[in-house]
Design a protein around this motif. Sequence first.
Motif, short mmCIF file in Angstrom:
data_model
loop_
_atom_site.label_atom_id
_atom_site.label_comp_id
_atom_site.label_asym_id
_atom_site.label_seq_id
_atom_site.Cartn_x
_atom_site.Cartn_y
_atom_site.Cartn_z
N SER A 65 0.83 -1.21 0.00
CA SER A 65 0.00 0.00 0.00
C SER A 65 0.86 1.25 0.00
O SER A 65 0.54 2.24 -0.68
CB SER A 65 -0.93 0.00 1.21
N VAL A 66 1.96 1.24 0.76
CA VAL A 66 2.87 2.39 0.78
C VAL A 66 3.46 2.61 -0.61
O VAL A 66 3.52 3.74 -1.12
CB VAL A 66 3.99 2.19 1.82
N LEU A 67 3.88 1.53 -1.26
CA LEU A 67 4.45 1.66 -2.60
C LEU A 67 3.43 2.19 -3.59
O LEU A 67 3.76 3.01 -4.45
CB LEU A 67 4.96 0.29 -3.07
N ILE A 137 9.76 -3.38 -5.51
CA ILE A 137 8.87 -3.34 -6.67
C ILE A 137 7.51 -3.88 -6.24
O ILE A 137 7.40 -4.66 -5.28
CB ILE A 137 9.41 -4.18 -7.84
N LEU A 138 6.48 -3.46 -6.93
CA LEU A 138 5.14 -3.98 -6.70
C LEU A 138 4.97 -5.26 -7.50
O LEU A 138 5.33 -5.33 -8.68
CB LEU A 138 4.10 -2.96 -7.14
N VAL A 139 4.43 -6.29 -6.86
CA VAL A 139 4.23 -7.58 -7.48
C VAL A 139 2.75 -7.76 -7.78
O VAL A 139 1.92 -7.64 -6.89
CB VAL A 139 4.74 -8.72 -6.57
N ARG A 200 25.76 -5.82 -2.89
CA ARG A 200 25.36 -6.85 -3.85
C ARG A 200 23.87 -7.15 -3.66
O ARG A 200 23.43 -7.39 -2.54
CB ARG A 200 26.19 -8.10 -3.64
N PRO A 201 23.06 -7.12 -4.71
CA PRO A 201 21.62 -7.30 -4.54
C PRO A 201 21.26 -8.65 -3.91
O PRO A 201 21.78 -9.69 -4.30
CB PRO A 201 21.08 -7.21 -5.97
N SER A 202 20.40 -8.60 -2.92
CA SER A 202 19.84 -9.82 -2.34
C SER A 202 18.38 -9.57 -2.03
O SER A 202 17.99 -8.47 -1.65
CB SER A 202 20.59 -10.21 -1.05
N VAL A 203 17.56 -10.59 -2.26
CA VAL A 203 16.13 -10.46 -2.01
C VAL A 203 15.90 -10.51 -0.50
O VAL A 203 16.23 -11.47 0.18
CB VAL A 203 15.34 -11.58 -2.72
N TRP A 204 15.34 -9.43 0.01
CA TRP A 204 15.15 -9.24 1.44
C TRP A 204 13.80 -9.79 1.89
O TRP A 204 13.66 -10.40 2.94
CB TRP A 204 15.23 -7.75 1.74
N ALA A 205 12.77 -9.57 1.08
CA ALA A 205 11.42 -10.02 1.42
C ALA A 205 10.59 -10.13 0.15
O ALA A 205 10.79 -9.37 -0.80
CB ALA A 205 10.75 -9.05 2.39
N VAL A 206 9.69 -11.11 0.14
CA VAL A 206 8.80 -11.30 -1.00
C VAL A 206 7.40 -11.57 -0.49
O VAL A 206 7.21 -12.39 0.42
CB VAL A 206 9.25 -12.48 -1.90
N GLN A 207 6.44 -10.89 -1.06
CA GLN A 207 5.03 -11.20 -0.83
C GLN A 207 4.42 -11.39 -2.22
O GLN A 207 4.12 -10.43 -2.91
CB GLN A 207 4.31 -10.07 -0.09
N VAL A 208 4.32 -12.66 -2.64
CA VAL A 208 3.82 -12.94 -3.98
C VAL A 208 2.31 -13.08 -3.88
O VAL A 208 1.76 -14.15 -3.75
CB VAL A 208 4.46 -14.21 -4.57
N SER A 210 -1.41 -10.47 -4.98
CA SER A 210 -1.81 -9.25 -5.66
C SER A 210 -2.80 -8.52 -4.76
O SER A 210 -3.93 -8.95 -4.62
CB SER A 210 -2.46 -9.58 -7.01
N PRO A 211 -2.36 -7.43 -4.09
CA PRO A 211 -1.06 -6.77 -4.26
C PRO A 211 0.03 -7.43 -3.43
O PRO A 211 -0.23 -8.01 -2.39
CB PRO A 211 -1.33 -5.35 -3.74
N GLY A 212 1.27 -7.32 -3.89
CA GLY A 212 2.40 -7.84 -3.16
C GLY A 212 3.62 -6.99 -3.46
O GLY A 212 3.52 -5.94 -4.09
N PHE A 213 4.78 -7.44 -3.03
CA PHE A 213 6.00 -6.69 -3.27
C PHE A 213 7.21 -7.61 -3.19
O PHE A 213 7.14 -8.72 -2.66
CB PHE A 213 6.15 -5.54 -2.25
N MET A 214 8.33 -7.14 -3.76
CA MET A 214 9.62 -7.78 -3.63
C MET A 214 10.60 -6.70 -3.21
O MET A 214 10.69 -5.66 -3.86
CB MET A 214 10.06 -8.44 -4.94
N LYS A 215 11.29 -6.93 -2.09
CA LYS A 215 12.23 -5.94 -1.58
C LYS A 215 13.64 -6.48 -1.69
O LYS A 215 13.93 -7.61 -1.29
CB LYS A 215 11.92 -5.59 -0.13
N PHE A 216 14.54 -5.65 -2.24
CA PHE A 216 15.95 -5.99 -2.34
C PHE A 216 16.75 -5.19 -1.32
O PHE A 216 16.44 -4.03 -1.05
CB PHE A 216 16.50 -5.63 -3.72
N LYS A 217 17.79 -5.80 -0.81
CA LYS A 217 18.82 -5.08 -0.05
C LYS A 217 19.98 -4.84 -1.01
O LYS A 217 20.52 -5.79 -1.59
CB LYS A 217 19.27 -5.89 1.16
N LEU A 218 20.38 -3.56 -1.18
CA LEU A 218 21.39 -3.22 -2.19
C LEU A 218 21.78 -1.76 -2.03
O LEU A 218 21.52 -1.14 -1.00
CB LEU A 218 20.83 -3.49 -3.60
N HIS A 219 22.40 -1.21 -3.04
CA HIS A 219 22.75 0.21 -3.09
C HIS A 219 21.58 0.95 -3.74
O HIS A 219 21.37 0.86 -4.96
CB HIS A 219 24.04 0.40 -3.89
#
Length: 338
Positions: A65-67, A137-139, A200-208, A210-219
Motif C-alpha cells: 500500500s505504501v508503494l 517493486i510492486l508484485v 550486492r543485490p539480495s532479495v530481502w522479502a517477497v510477498q507474492v 496481488s497486491p504484493g512486493f519484492m524488496k531488495f537489499k542493495l545500493h
Amino acid sequence: MKSINGIELPYFPISDLKHVRDLAYFDGPLLSHYEHSNGDDFLYYWCDCDDHANRWMVLRVDEASVLRLVDRFVPLRFVIPEGCRDDFVYLLDIDNDGGILQTRMVAVKEIPDNYKPKAEAYLTVEDAWQSEDSYSILVEGGWSVHDLGDFPKTFEKVYSVLYALNVLHLQELDSLPWRGGFSSMHFFNNASRRIPAEHRPSVWAVQVASPGFMKFKLHGPTAGQVNQCIADSKSNNESLSAAYADLFKYIRDNDLNDIEDSVDAKWAKHNGVLSEMALAVMREFRCVNERDFVRACPRPFEAAKIAMAFYRYVRDLRDFEKNGLVRYSGGAMRDSRE
C-alpha cells in the motif's frame, strides 16, 4: 479540535518505530512512513490541530500500500484509512515538543470525513526519494517459479553494469575479464562479483500476492538508475530498437562473431562503425555516460556486444511490467497534501 468518539488509552501502545521518510510536507510533515522493528509499516497522517497540539492518525498498513501511494497508483484515501490492516486507528494529540498529550483508539468506521484525504487526492510528483540500502517493486499476479528466479538475476545484471560504471568508476571493463570473444556469462558474473558484499543485490522479502512486493537489499541509488533505464527504454523504445537492430545486423552481415583473433587486421575496417553503433544504443540511457563506457571497453567489438546485452536485459525487465507481473517503484513524488 474536533471531539471524537473512541477509547482513551493511558499511553500509545506502539513503541520502537523507526522513521523511514516523509511522504507529504508543507511547513512540516503531513504524512510520514514509519517501520516497526517486527517489520510492520505504519503511517502518521496529520488531520487536525489547535493552539496546543497537532492531531495525527496512526494506522498500520502493508508495504504494498505504501508503494502504491508513492507511485501514485492509488489515491490517498485508498490507504488512509481504507487500507488500514486493523479495524481501528490511533489518534495522537502531540504538543510542539513532541510529547503525547492524549491517545485514542478509534474504529475506522467512526473516523469523520474531514479527517480523511479528499477522494481524488494523490501524492504529487516532484522530487525522487531513494532509500540508501533497499529497493522495492510492486508484485502483481501470475508469477511462476521460473519468474521468481529469473527476475532477480536479470535485475542484477543491469544493476552490476551501472554500479561498475557509476560507483566503482572502472576505467577498464576488460578487467572483468575477457576470454577471446565476448562472453556475456563471464562478463556479468564477474561484474557482479566486483560489487562489495554490502551492495550486492539480495532479495530481502517477497510477498507474492496481488497486491504484493519484492524488496531488495542493495545500493539504493544504483537501483534508482535501473529504474531510470527501464523508463528510458519505454520512452525511447523506437530509437533503441532501431539502434540495436542495426548493430545486430552489422555484426551478423560482416561475420564479426567468427573473427577469433582480437588483433586481426580485419578489425581496423570495423572499429569506427562499431564504436558509433554502440554509442547509438547507450546514449539512450541517461544514467550511462556512453563515451566513458566505450573508452572503458577493451575494443569497439566488446563495447558493441556489451551494449547489446545491456539493452536486452533492460528490455527483459520492461517486459516483466508489460506482462503485468510488476510495477516498478519510482519513488518520484512531491511532498504535499491536497
